[in-house]
Write a protein that holds these residues in place. Structure first.
Motif, PDB file in Angstrom:
ATOM      1  N   ASP A  52      77.208 -95.489 -82.560  1.00  0.00           N
ATOM      2  CA  ASP A  52      77.322 -94.098 -82.927  1.00  0.00           C
ATOM      3  C   ASP A  52      76.020 -93.358 -83.089  1.00  0.00           C
ATOM      4  O   ASP A  52      75.805 -91.686 -83.454  1.00  0.00           O
ATOM      5  N   ILE A  53      75.355 -94.024 -81.946  1.00  0.00           N
ATOM      6  CA  ILE A  53      74.371 -92.813 -82.083  1.00  0.00           C
ATOM      7  C   ILE A  53      74.772 -91.822 -82.236  1.00  0.00           C
ATOM      8  O   ILE A  53      75.263 -91.054 -81.568  1.00  0.00           O
ATOM      9  N   SER A  54      73.545 -90.456 -82.169  1.00  0.00           N
ATOM     10  CA  SER A  54      73.449 -90.312 -83.822  1.00  0.00           C
ATOM     11  C   SER A  54      73.950 -89.430 -84.903  1.00  0.00           C
ATOM     12  O   SER A  54      73.084 -89.362 -85.603  1.00  0.00           O
ATOM     13  N   GLY A  55      75.484 -90.107 -85.042  1.00  0.00           N
ATOM     14  CA  GLY A  55      75.343 -90.037 -86.404  1.00  0.00           C
ATOM     15  C   GLY A  55      75.413 -91.565 -86.922  1.00  0.00           C
ATOM     16  O   GLY A  55      75.254 -91.251 -88.251  1.00  0.00           O
ATOM     17  N   GLY A  56      74.877 -92.229 -86.313  1.00  0.00           N
ATOM     18  CA  GLY A  56      74.312 -93.656 -86.752  1.00  0.00           C
ATOM     19  C   GLY A  56      72.807 -93.088 -86.329  1.00  0.00           C
ATOM     20  O   GLY A  56      72.349 -92.927 -85.222  1.00  0.00           O
ATOM     21  N   PHE A  57      71.386 -93.151 -87.222  1.00  0.00           N
ATOM     22  CA  PHE A  57      70.723 -93.263 -86.800  1.00  0.00           C
ATOM     23  C   PHE A  57      69.990 -94.728 -85.867  1.00  0.00           C
ATOM     24  O   PHE A  57      68.782 -94.714 -85.391  1.00  0.00           O
TER      25      PHE A  57
END
Length: 454
Positions: free
Chosen positions: A329-334
């Motif tokens: 989940d870029i960018s909600g996940g870094f």
């Protein structure tokens, strides 16, 4: 001339089942001209030595060095490709504010194809360098830039599943970033599907168009219905967000008086080739519907810690027969690394099982039976992703694509802490899962072609 296009010799780790690791010690892997594993040969097999003798010293013979191991390539089921440009920023604000203040203004810039080329080129190269051989992408509302992402995947050798995002509701989307109207959104989606299907005919590893309503709040009923019809007409993949956060889950209940899963199903968007991101707030009826339809969950553990308001009960959904894979989940996940997401999937599951509020007695603090092991998280990142996409990927076994990463644990600058030359191979595997960084990934192959080397 030798029969196989490539012959590899080395030790590989793959999933035997969702809970168990398969260790193939010093095997031979025979790769055919289509880039598939035609034969796996164990040292005890009668044709092992004759094959070795035939290929030794040839250009198409690859023997792994001591300290090198084969893993399947990772399958990332949820990537917002344009958001690579904002990875690591603004993760401390609520989802709704994050979308409107940062994300939508950034995604609107992808009308500029030069900017899109720069970001997408870098993203696909970065994901390959992190061992991700297949990625399921949300692009933007722009048809041309979305097609460009598919072309970059095709050129760089990554298996890309790409969606032109649909956001047609003028009430719910910013004026400067949405589809012109519902008719345009559906026409652009159909043209995009046809263009990617054309591109796929000349792409060895495969590229695929994906019908992509961003999520229910950004789409009108007519758009959702039309997208379901397009998915059916062209038998495409479908992706969206489903019951991610309190806000998103509540919005759909208010609008349709039912949960996301049933609303999406009513529009024809829950199919065997559907992957729904997050799904933290699915109830048992929703999960049963997913299992019945063959719809998969893209579990995004790092992103969920920032934006989902909960920990998803992965073990519970898996036990109900729901297909599950991992997403960055870029960018909600870094992080662009599924290694990082494997680790977080394990950590989050332990926190769900043990609970987080020390003011409660231990027996009331968590949700029993929630933990998953690192072996299970590895399965989600590989075979689980392949099953979610109904593709022969994510395992090192016969008739699967030769999608692999070669890990070097003896890298002088970053040696893994292995001090016993006869260390148990399952222990070596676990150290690889927890300690690998991108520099340990020496080579990446997709469909029998080398696409990255360090």
């Amino acid at each position: 001339m030798n029969k196989y296009m490539q012959l590899f010799r080395g030790t590989a780790f793959s999933s035997k089942s969702s809970q168990e690791i398969l260790i193939l010690k010093d095997h031979l892997f025979c790769i055919n001209h289509e880039g598939r594993i035609e034969k796996v040969v164990a040292p005890a097999d009668s044709d092992y030595q004759p094959l070795l003798d035939a290929y030794l010293g040839q250009d198409n013979y690859h023997a792994l060095d001591e300290g090198q191991y084969l893993l399947p390539g990772f399958v990332d089921l949820h990537v917002h490709a344009p958001q690579w440009a904002q990875s690591g920023t603004a993760l401390d604000i609520p989802l709704y504010d994050w979308l409107n203040t940062y994300t939508f203004p950034l995604e609107s810039k992808f009308s500029d194809l030069d900017f899109a080329q720069e970001v997408y080129d870098d993203l696909v190269s970065t994901l390959l360098a992190n061992g991700t051989t297949t990625a399921l992408y949300f692009a933007t509302v722009h048809k041309e830039a979305s097609l460009l992402l598919a072309e970059i995947c095709a050129k760089k050798g990554q298996r890309g599943l790409v969606g032109k995002v649909v956001m047609d509701d003028p009430e719910q989307n910013p004026e400067n970033y949405r589809d012109a109207d519902t008719r345009t959104a559906l026409a652009d989606t159909e043209e995009f599907i046809l263009a990617v299907q054309q591109l796929a005919q000349s792409t060895k590893q495969g590229v695929y168009p994906v019908v992509t309503p961003r999520f229910i709040p950004s789409c009108t009923d007519d758009a959702l219905k039309g997208l379901g019809e397009l998915a059916d007409k062209y038998d495409t993949y479908v992706q969206s967000h489903c019951s991610e956060s309190d806000w998103a889950h509540g919005y759909v209940q208010d609008r349709f008086h039912k949960n996301d899963a049933f609303a999406l199903h009513d529009f024809g968007l829950l199919r065997d080739k559907s992957v729904m991101a997050h799904c933290n707030f699915l109830n048992d009826d929703d999960a049963d519907l997913f299992a019945e339809k063959g719809t998969a969950i893209a579990h995004c553990p790092i992103s969920n810690a920032y934006f989902a308001n909960s920990v998803i009960p992965v073990a519970h959904f898996h036990a109900k027969g729901v297909e599950i894979g991992l997403g960055s989940d870029i960018s909600g996940g870094f992080s662009p690394s599924l290694f990082d997401n494997i680790r977080q999937a394990v950590i989050s599951s332990r926190m769900l099982e043990d609970g987080v509020n020390p003011a409660l007695p231990a027996q009331d603090r968590g949700v029993p039976g929630s933990r998953i092991t690192v072996d299970e998280a590895f399965y989600l990142a590989t075979a689980g992703g392949g099953e979610s996409l109904s593709l022969p990927i994510g395992r090192i076994q016969e008739n699967y694509a030769w999608d692999v990463q070669i890990i070097d644990i003896k890298l002088p600058s970053a040696k893994l802490p292995i001090f016993n030359e006869n260390e148990d191979l399952h222990d070596v595997f676990q150290k690889i899962m927890y300690l690998t960084r991108p520099e340990h990934i020496r080579e990446v192959w997709v469909q029998g072609e080398k696409v990255h080397s360090r």
